[in-house]
Design a protein around this motif. Structure first.
Motif, PDB file in Angstrom:
ATOM      1  N   SER A  43       0.867  -1.183   0.000  1.00 31.96           N
ATOM      2  CA  SER A  43       0.000   0.000   0.000  1.00 31.96           C
ATOM      3  C   SER A  43       0.902   1.231   0.000  1.00 31.96           C
ATOM      4  N   ILE A  44       0.546   2.202  -0.849  1.00 27.04           N
ATOM      5  CA  ILE A  44       1.362   3.405  -1.020  1.00 27.04           C
ATOM      6  C   ILE A  44       0.508   4.616  -0.655  1.00 27.04           C
ATOM      7  N   THR A  45       1.061   5.478   0.201  1.00 23.72           N
ATOM      8  CA  THR A  45       0.381   6.687   0.625  1.00 23.72           C
ATOM      9  C   THR A  45       1.248   7.880   0.255  1.00 23.72           C
ATOM     10  N   GLY A  46       0.626   8.947  -0.214  1.00 21.56           N
ATOM     11  CA  GLY A  46       1.368  10.150  -0.570  1.00 21.56           C
ATOM     12  C   GLY A  46       0.948  11.315   0.303  1.00 21.56           C
ATOM     13  N   ARG A  47       1.922  12.031   0.844  1.00 18.31           N
ATOM     14  CA  ARG A  47       1.660  13.233   1.640  1.00 18.31           C
ATOM     15  C   ARG A  47       2.300  14.411   0.917  1.00 18.31           C
ATOM     16  N   HIS A  48       1.481  15.307   0.442  1.00 17.66           N
ATOM     17  CA  HIS A  48       1.927  16.486  -0.298  1.00 17.66           C
ATOM     18  C   HIS A  48       2.670  16.096  -1.577  1.00 17.66           C
ATOM     19  N   VAL A  49       2.311  14.955  -2.132  1.00 18.87           N
ATOM     20  CA  VAL A  49       2.918  14.510  -3.386  1.00 18.87           C
ATOM     21  C   VAL A  49       1.846  13.779  -4.187  1.00 18.87           C
ATOM     22  N   GLU A  50       1.846  14.001  -5.476  1.00 23.61           N
ATOM     23  CA  GLU A  50       0.897  13.319  -6.349  1.00 23.61           C
ATOM     24  C   GLU A  50       1.444  11.947  -6.703  1.00 23.61           C
ATOM     25  N   LEU A  51       0.657  10.924  -6.440  1.00 29.26           N
ATOM     26  CA  LEU A  51       1.072   9.553  -6.726  1.00 29.26           C
ATOM     27  C   LEU A  51       0.721   9.226  -8.174  1.00 29.26           C
ATOM     28  N   THR A  52       1.693   9.391  -9.038  1.00 27.29           N
ATOM     29  CA  THR A  52       1.479   9.088 -10.454  1.00 27.29           C
ATOM     30  C   THR A  52       1.692   7.593 -10.675  1.00 27.29           C
ATOM     31  N   GLU A  53       1.199   7.097 -11.778  1.00 32.67           N
ATOM     32  CA  GLU A  53       1.366   5.677 -12.104  1.00 32.67           C
ATOM     33  C   GLU A  53       2.839   5.289 -12.263  1.00 32.67           C
ATOM     34  N   PRO A  54       3.680   6.122 -12.932  1.00 31.63           N
ATOM     35  CA  PRO A  54       5.101   5.750 -13.015  1.00 31.63           C
ATOM     36  C   PRO A  54       5.773   5.668 -11.636  1.00 31.63           C
ATOM     37  N   LEU A  55       5.392   6.564 -10.716  1.00 32.99           N
ATOM     38  CA  LEU A  55       5.959   6.546  -9.364  1.00 32.99           C
ATOM     39  C   LEU A  55       5.528   5.284  -8.621  1.00 32.99           C
ATOM     40  N   LYS A  56       4.248   4.926  -8.728  1.00 30.88           N
ATOM     41  CA  LYS A  56       3.758   3.695  -8.088  1.00 30.88           C
ATOM     42  C   LYS A  56       4.447   2.464  -8.681  1.00 30.88           C
ATOM     43  N   ALA A  57       4.600   2.451 -10.004  1.00 31.64           N
ATOM     44  CA  ALA A  57       5.248   1.317 -10.660  1.00 31.64           C
ATOM     45  C   ALA A  57       6.707   1.205 -10.220  1.00 31.64           C
ATOM     46  N   TYR A  58       7.388   2.351 -10.068  1.00 30.72           N
ATOM     47  CA  TYR A  58       8.778   2.343  -9.630  1.00 30.72           C
ATOM     48  C   TYR A  58       8.901   1.764  -8.216  1.00 30.72           C
ATOM     49  N   VAL A  59       7.995   2.189  -7.316  1.00 32.48           N
ATOM     50  CA  VAL A  59       8.003   1.682  -5.939  1.00 32.48           C
ATOM     51  C   VAL A  59       7.749   0.176  -5.946  1.00 32.48           C
ATOM     52  N   ASN A  60       6.737  -0.275  -6.667  1.00 31.63           N
ATOM     53  CA  ASN A  60       6.431  -1.711  -6.719  1.00 31.63           C
ATOM     54  C   ASN A  60       7.587  -2.519  -7.296  1.00 31.63           C
ATOM     55  N   ASP A  61       8.222  -1.999  -8.340  1.00 26.10           N
ATOM     56  CA  ASP A  61       9.348  -2.697  -8.954  1.00 26.10           C
ATOM     57  C   ASP A  61      10.500  -2.835  -7.962  1.00 26.10           C
ATOM     58  N   LYS A  62      10.816  -1.755  -7.246  1.00 27.06           N
ATOM     59  CA  LYS A  62      11.909  -1.791  -6.271  1.00 27.06           C
ATOM     60  C   LYS A  62      11.592  -2.742  -5.117  1.00 27.06           C
ATOM     61  N   LEU A  63      10.342  -2.762  -4.673  1.00 24.38           N
ATOM     62  CA  LEU A  63       9.965  -3.632  -3.555  1.00 24.38           C
ATOM     63  C   LEU A  63      10.012  -5.107  -3.953  1.00 24.38           C
ATOM     64  N   GLN A  64       9.844  -5.415  -5.231  1.00 23.59           N
ATOM     65  CA  GLN A  64       9.942  -6.797  -5.678  1.00 23.59           C
ATOM     66  C   GLN A  64      11.364  -7.324  -5.501  1.00 23.59           C
ATOM     67  N   HIS A  65      12.365  -6.420  -5.545  1.00 19.59           N
ATOM     68  CA  HIS A  65      13.745  -6.835  -5.319  1.00 19.59           C
ATOM     69  C   HIS A  65      13.942  -7.320  -3.881  1.00 19.59           C
ATOM     70  N   LEU A  66      13.164  -6.764  -2.932  1.00 18.02           N
ATOM     71  CA  LEU A  66      13.266  -7.211  -1.539  1.00 18.02           C
ATOM     72  C   LEU A  66      12.796  -8.649  -1.400  1.00 18.02           C
ATOM     73  N   LYS A  67      11.858  -9.036  -2.224  1.00 18.22           N
ATOM     74  CA  LYS A  67      11.333 -10.396  -2.170  1.00 18.22           C
ATOM     75  C   LYS A  67      12.425 -11.417  -2.513  1.00 18.22           C
ATOM     76  N   HIS A  68      13.401 -11.002  -3.332  1.00 15.88           N
ATOM     77  CA  HIS A  68      14.512 -11.894  -3.665  1.00 15.88           C
ATOM     78  C   HIS A  68      15.428 -12.089  -2.453  1.00 15.88           C
ATOM     79  N   SER A  69      15.567 -11.042  -1.611  1.00 16.09           N
ATOM     80  CA  SER A  69      16.429 -11.148  -0.432  1.00 16.09           C
ATOM     81  C   SER A  69      15.778 -11.966   0.662  1.00 16.09           C
ATOM     82  N   PHE A  70      14.463 -11.835   0.780  1.00 14.56           N
ATOM     83  CA  PHE A  70      13.752 -12.500   1.870  1.00 14.56           C
ATOM     84  C   PHE A  70      12.345 -12.786   1.382  1.00 14.56           C
TER      85      PHE A  70
END
Length: 187
Positions: A4-31
């Motif tokens: 779940s992604i929350t934005g405070r004083h920032v517009e959550l654009t689709e590219p930003l959400k996709a970037y966050v999700n992509d980076k978090l998938q790398h954590l799944k490889h570690s654990f």
């Protein structure tokens, strides 16, 4: 893994959400036991901050990073979380190879008391009122494990049964950021 992604004083654009999700998938490889992830993106003047809280195998892990670029903040917090998860996984392996934990769980009672600051003088029979009461299980673990649990978790105090002495110990974070360990002395 639920994100779940929350934005405070920032517009959550689709590219930003996709970037966050992509980076978090790398954590799944570690654990691979990451269950729930909550991301907060916030902007204050020139500071762009990314905070991540995650649950993995019953452990809460928190991290934050702040830069002048949101994408750099996301990269920084993911790097921090990746290091924490790898360290946690390595410690789990060391403890699993060391055999079963010795000792027993102890239930500890934690009370928050209301101290009467507004009274000039307290009587001898005055009993402070209990504001909050909590039962905590002090699980058997080593001091290293307790430090790791405190660093990964969101609490500032941890009770545990010391695996070597089988006595109740506590470890807490001091206001200056240092950790203190409380251990009973032999009489």
């Amino acid at each position: 893994m639920q994100v779940s992604i929350t934005g405070r004083h920032v517009e959550l654009t689709e590219p930003l959400k996709a970037y966050v999700n992509d980076k978090l998938q790398h954590l799944k490889h570690s654990f691979d036991h990451v269950v729930d992830v909550h991301v907060v993106l916030s902007v204050e003047k020139f500071r762009q901050r990314c905070e991540v809280g995650m649950q993995a195998s019953g452990v809460n892990i928190h991290g934050s990073h702040e830069t002048e670029d949101m994408y750099a903040s996301i990269d920084g917090v993911v790097d921090k979380l990746n290091r924490q998860l790898k360290r946690y996984r390595a410690k789990l392996r060391r403890h699993q190879n060391g055999g079963q934990r010795e000792g027993r769980e102890i239930k500890v009672s934690h009370r928050v008391l209301d101290i009467a600051h507004d009274k000039e003088e307290l009587t001898e029979d005055h009993q402070p009122e209990t504001l909050r009461h909590e039962q905590i299980e002090a699980k058997p673990m080593s001091v290293d494990e307790a430090v790791m649990q405190l660093e990964l978790g969101s609490r500032d105090l941890l009770f545990f049964t010391n695996g070597q002495t089988e006595q109740l110990n506590a470890i807490y974070r001091r206001p200056d950021g240092a950790l203190s360990w409380i251990e009973p002395e032999a009489a």
